[in-house]
Design a protein around this motif. Structure first.
Motif, PDB file in Angstrom:
ATOM      1  N   ILE A 274       0.807  -1.207   0.093  1.00  0.00           N
ATOM      2  CA  ILE A 274      -0.043   0.155  -0.087  1.00  0.00           C
ATOM      3  C   ILE A 274       0.912   1.206  -0.054  1.00  0.00           C
ATOM      4  N   VAL A 275       0.826   2.256  -0.980  1.00  0.00           N
ATOM      5  CA  VAL A 275       1.539   3.385  -1.207  1.00  0.00           C
ATOM      6  C   VAL A 275       0.552   4.630  -1.107  1.00  0.00           C
ATOM      7  N   ILE A 276       1.321   5.242   0.140  1.00  0.00           N
ATOM      8  CA  ILE A 276       0.767   6.540   0.273  1.00  0.00           C
ATOM      9  C   ILE A 276       1.678   7.568  -0.256  1.00  0.00           C
ATOM     10  N   GLY A 277       1.476   8.444  -1.201  1.00  0.00           N
ATOM     11  CA  GLY A 277       2.241   9.422  -2.018  1.00  0.00           C
ATOM     12  C   GLY A 277       1.590   9.891  -3.238  1.00  0.00           C
ATOM     13  N   ALA A 278       2.553  10.821  -3.512  1.00  0.00           N
ATOM     14  CA  ALA A 278       2.254  11.628  -4.889  1.00  0.00           C
ATOM     15  C   ALA A 278       2.929  10.965  -5.768  1.00  0.00           C
ATOM     16  N   TYR A 279       2.608  11.121  -7.090  1.00  0.00           N
ATOM     17  CA  TYR A 279       2.928  10.709  -8.485  1.00  0.00           C
ATOM     18  C   TYR A 279       4.286  10.236  -8.658  1.00  0.00           C
ATOM     19  N   GLN A 280       5.105  11.288  -8.416  1.00  0.00           N
ATOM     20  CA  GLN A 280       6.720  11.160  -8.819  1.00  0.00           C
ATOM     21  C   GLN A 280       7.316  10.225  -8.060  1.00  0.00           C
ATOM     22  N   PRO A 281       7.291  10.562  -6.624  1.00  0.00           N
ATOM     23  CA  PRO A 281       7.910   9.582  -6.116  1.00  0.00           C
ATOM     24  C   PRO A 281       7.557   8.061  -6.172  1.00  0.00           C
ATOM     25  N   VAL A 282       6.068   7.974  -6.309  1.00  0.00           N
ATOM     26  CA  VAL A 282       5.500   6.644  -6.199  1.00  0.00           C
ATOM     27  C   VAL A 282       6.095   5.883  -7.661  1.00  0.00           C
ATOM     28  N   ALA A 283       5.986   6.593  -8.779  1.00  0.00           N
ATOM     29  CA  ALA A 283       6.536   6.279  -9.753  1.00  0.00           C
ATOM     30  C   ALA A 283       8.096   5.744  -9.500  1.00  0.00           C
ATOM     31  N   TRP A 284       8.989   6.477  -9.176  1.00  0.00           N
ATOM     32  CA  TRP A 284      10.196   6.023  -8.898  1.00  0.00           C
ATOM     33  C   TRP A 284      10.366   4.702  -7.845  1.00  0.00           C
ATOM     34  N   PHE A 303      -4.956  10.307  -3.892  1.00  0.00           N
ATOM     35  CA  PHE A 303      -4.277  11.356  -3.801  1.00  0.00           C
ATOM     36  C   PHE A 303      -2.897  11.333  -4.782  1.00  0.00           C
ATOM     37  N   VAL A 304      -2.773  10.260  -5.347  1.00  0.00           N
ATOM     38  CA  VAL A 304      -1.450   9.980  -5.892  1.00  0.00           C
ATOM     39  C   VAL A 304      -1.441  10.805  -7.306  1.00  0.00           C
ATOM     40  N   GLY A 305      -2.465  11.105  -7.758  1.00  0.00           N
ATOM     41  CA  GLY A 305      -2.675  11.582  -8.987  1.00  0.00           C
ATOM     42  C   GLY A 305      -2.575  10.947 -10.324  1.00  0.00           C
ATOM     43  N   SER A 306      -3.503  10.110 -10.582  1.00  0.00           N
ATOM     44  CA  SER A 306      -3.806   8.839 -11.518  1.00  0.00           C
ATOM     45  C   SER A 306      -3.052   9.295 -12.735  1.00  0.00           C
ATOM     46  N   ASN A 307      -3.611  10.261 -13.409  1.00  0.00           N
ATOM     47  CA  ASN A 307      -3.281  10.407 -14.914  1.00  0.00           C
ATOM     48  C   ASN A 307      -1.652  10.633 -14.859  1.00  0.00           C
ATOM     49  N   ALA A 308      -1.244  11.258 -13.960  1.00  0.00           N
ATOM     50  CA  ALA A 308       0.243  11.787 -13.830  1.00  0.00           C
ATOM     51  C   ALA A 308       1.065  10.441 -13.724  1.00  0.00           C
ATOM     52  N   LEU A 309       0.421   9.499 -12.782  1.00  0.00           N
ATOM     53  CA  LEU A 309       1.305   8.309 -12.318  1.00  0.00           C
ATOM     54  C   LEU A 309       1.251   7.603 -13.520  1.00  0.00           C
ATOM     55  N   ALA A 310       0.236   7.456 -14.327  1.00  0.00           N
ATOM     56  CA  ALA A 310       0.115   6.644 -15.563  1.00  0.00           C
ATOM     57  C   ALA A 310       1.222   7.115 -16.526  1.00  0.00           C
ATOM     58  N   GLN A 311       1.205   8.399 -16.882  1.00  0.00           N
ATOM     59  CA  GLN A 311       2.238   8.944 -17.824  1.00  0.00           C
ATOM     60  C   GLN A 311       3.532   8.691 -17.554  1.00  0.00           C
ATOM     61  N   GLU A 312       3.963   8.995 -16.017  1.00  0.00           N
ATOM     62  CA  GLU A 312       5.306   8.616 -15.490  1.00  0.00           C
ATOM     63  C   GLU A 312       5.520   7.306 -15.696  1.00  0.00           C
ATOM     64  N   LEU A 313       4.646   6.196 -15.674  1.00  0.00           N
ATOM     65  CA  LEU A 313       5.176   4.957 -15.555  1.00  0.00           C
ATOM     66  C   LEU A 313       5.075   4.357 -16.905  1.00  0.00           C
ATOM     67  N   GLY A 314       4.185   4.800 -17.765  1.00  0.00           N
ATOM     68  CA  GLY A 314       3.811   4.080 -19.307  1.00  0.00           C
ATOM     69  C   GLY A 314       3.738   2.535 -18.922  1.00  0.00           C
ATOM     70  N   PRO A 315       3.992   1.754 -19.792  1.00  0.00           N
ATOM     71  CA  PRO A 315       3.755   0.383 -19.647  1.00  0.00           C
ATOM     72  C   PRO A 315       4.429  -0.333 -18.360  1.00  0.00           C
ATOM     73  N   ASP A 316       5.430   0.356 -17.865  1.00  0.00           N
ATOM     74  CA  ASP A 316       5.958  -0.144 -16.571  1.00  0.00           C
ATOM     75  C   ASP A 316       4.956  -0.258 -15.407  1.00  0.00           C
ATOM     76  N   GLY A 317       3.734   0.425 -15.594  1.00  0.00           N
ATOM     77  CA  GLY A 317       2.591   0.701 -14.633  1.00  0.00           C
ATOM     78  C   GLY A 317       1.786  -0.390 -14.655  1.00  0.00           C
ATOM     79  N   ALA A 318       2.029  -1.424 -15.775  1.00  0.00           N
ATOM     80  CA  ALA A 318       0.983  -2.501 -15.693  1.00  0.00           C
ATOM     81  C   ALA A 318       0.689  -3.082 -14.362  1.00  0.00           C
ATOM     82  N   GLY A 319      -0.596  -3.378 -14.194  1.00  0.00           N
ATOM     83  CA  GLY A 319      -0.952  -4.057 -12.853  1.00  0.00           C
ATOM     84  C   GLY A 319      -1.133  -3.219 -11.718  1.00  0.00           C
ATOM     85  N   VAL A 320      -0.713  -1.916 -11.584  1.00  0.00           N
ATOM     86  CA  VAL A 320      -0.754  -0.846 -10.501  1.00  0.00           C
ATOM     87  C   VAL A 320      -2.303  -0.806 -10.185  1.00  0.00           C
ATOM     88  N   LEU A 321      -2.641  -0.746  -9.137  1.00  0.00           N
ATOM     89  CA  LEU A 321      -3.969  -0.686  -8.544  1.00  0.00           C
ATOM     90  C   LEU A 321      -4.049   0.874  -8.061  1.00  0.00           C
TER      91      LEU A 321
END
Length: 435
Positions: A274-284, A303-321
């Motif tokens: 379970i990750v409690i954070g904003a999109y940039q550090p969460v992506a890292w 609160f993560v900022g979903s659109n921004a997280l998906a953009q940061e991760l791209g295909p590497d985000g597959a399976g993130v809930l």
């Protein structure tokens, strides 16, 4: 000699008083520009006015609106204020909230406004820093040009700003945070839109255990009041099942310094995080976790900022809930989403629909509902009373329920996941996540 000294002191005191009165006179007149309108513009949207410490209000409180009415209410408009992150690692959250609020305001303005008054938003950048949020809030309040505050972003900023708003008895509407302290019945000027972090983390633990059979759960959180609020919710949810986090990591706010926290997480060999954070550090974090072989299911809070997280991760985000507190922002079959999409198309056609701007749109619609209930003679007391009423507020099918001891409108939590293309989609069938 003594008499001369007393005389000199009286002359000095008179001079100081004269200077203070002259300064106050200049201050009161400097808020007007050549057109006669308030000069509280905050600059362009991405270069909002810097946070400064304004002079304290005089004993009679801030300046009044037209003809002695409430601050921020004029014959032709009602002005709302916002302090949020428009720069720094959380800037997409502030920009999304502002865009959504403005879309709702522009929509109603095109229909003649609310009881003949158009709605305006003044936004200041706090860069997700508590000290700047305090300064911005004081400046917005002391100007006398703002009726209510709306769309703040974050727990640490809200924790700092709310006491300032409470002292001024100015409504604090729809902050972008699910922190528990904002849901205390004693917070009489705070009116929340979204479900709480406790509700989100409860849903996370329940689904990880019941749907995916995961029992080794770790928590990674931002080391501030936001992260602590989410961590407390996760710990309480685990406690209800007689469980404990197998490991805990943390990182400093407004940084991507996640490696030490990741090492701490790996000590527990978790199956789910379970990750409690904003999109940039969460992506890292997610990238480094996968680079180092941590094969766990990552669940992030809204609160993560979903659109921004998906953009940061791209295909590497597959399976993130990700848990969400608003419906899926491109599902036009949902009436309120259809209204939101129409507003975006009309006023921000270049914008990609997103969870944050949808929440901002709902916040704007909530402000409109409060003003509509007051009629033409609007004041802060009437506005606040609408949210103490048990009568539901129906925003195109998205129903909000408030009450005397309930300052949170929605309890809904929705599930989404990032697919193999790096895009979010609603998660309705948990079988797709089965190992």
């Amino acid at each position: 000699m003594e008499e001369n000294c007393r005389s000199s002191r009286r002359m000095i005191a008179a001079l100081v008083l004269s200077l203070l009165l002259f300064a106050a006179s200049c201050s009161s007149s400097s808020g007007e520009n050549d057109s006669g309108e308030s000069d509280l513009s905050g600059g362009t949207p991405d270069t909002a006015a810097p946070a400064v410490a304004p002079s304290p209000p005089d004993d009679d409180g801030p300046a009044q609106g037209v003809l002695g009415g409430p601050p921020g209410v004029l014959d032709d408009r009602v002005v709302f204020g916002q302090s949020a992150a428009f720069s720094g690692p959380a800037r997409d959250l502030g920009n999304g909230m502002r865009l959504g609020i403005e879309a709702a305001f522009e929509e109603v303005n095109q229909s003649g406004g609310v009881h003949g008054r158009r709605l305006e938003l003044v936004s200041f950048d706090d860069a997700y820093e508590p000290e700047a949020a305090i300064d911005n809030t004081q400046q917005l309040i002391n100007s006398g040009d703002v009726f209510a505050l709306i769309g703040a972003v974050g727990t640490p900023t809200s924790r700092s700003a709310v006491p300032v708003a409470t002292a001024a008895e100015i409504p604090y509407l729809a902050p972008f945070t699910g922190a528990a302290f904002l849901r205390d019945p004693q917070q009489t000027i705070v009116f929340n839109l979204r479900a709480s972090y406790n509700q989100e983390t409860q849903e996370m633990v329940d689904r990880l255990v019941s749907e995916l059979g995961i029992e080794r759960i770790a928590v990674m959180y931002q080391d501030d009041s936001f992260g602590q609020a989410g961590y407390n919710g996760a710990r309480a949810a685990l406690d209800r099942r007689g469980m404990e986090a197998v490991s805990v990591g943390l990182y400093p706010r407004n940084t991507t310094a996640v490696k030490t926290g990741l090492l701490d997480l790996k000590q527990g060999d978790p199956e789910g995080v379970i990750v409690i954070g904003a999109y940039q550090p969460v992506a890292w974090l997610i990238r480094w976790a996968r680079e180092t072989g941590l094969d766990a299911v990552f669940v992030t809070i809204s609160f993560v900022g979903s659109n921004a997280l998906a953009q940061e991760l791209g295909p590497d985000g597959a399976g993130v809930l990700t848990t969400q507190v608003v419906p899926f922002p491109s599902d036009a079959s949902v009436p309120v989403v259809s209204s939101y999409l129409d507003a975006l198309s009309a006023y921000h056609s270049e914008t990609v629909p997103g969870f944050v701007s949808l929440e901002g749109y709902l916040a704007g619609r909530l402000a409109i509902a409060g003003l509509e209930s007051c009629g033409r003679t609007v004041d802060r007391e009437c506005f606040s009373d609408r949210f103490a009423s048990s009568e539901p507020i129906d925003i195109d099918g998205f129903v909000l329920n408030y009450g005397e001891d309930d300052n949170q409108g929605s309890d809904q939590v929705f599930w989404t996941m990032i697919d193999e293309n790096g895009d979010y989609r609603p998660l309705s069938d948990w079988q797709v996540m089965a190992p």
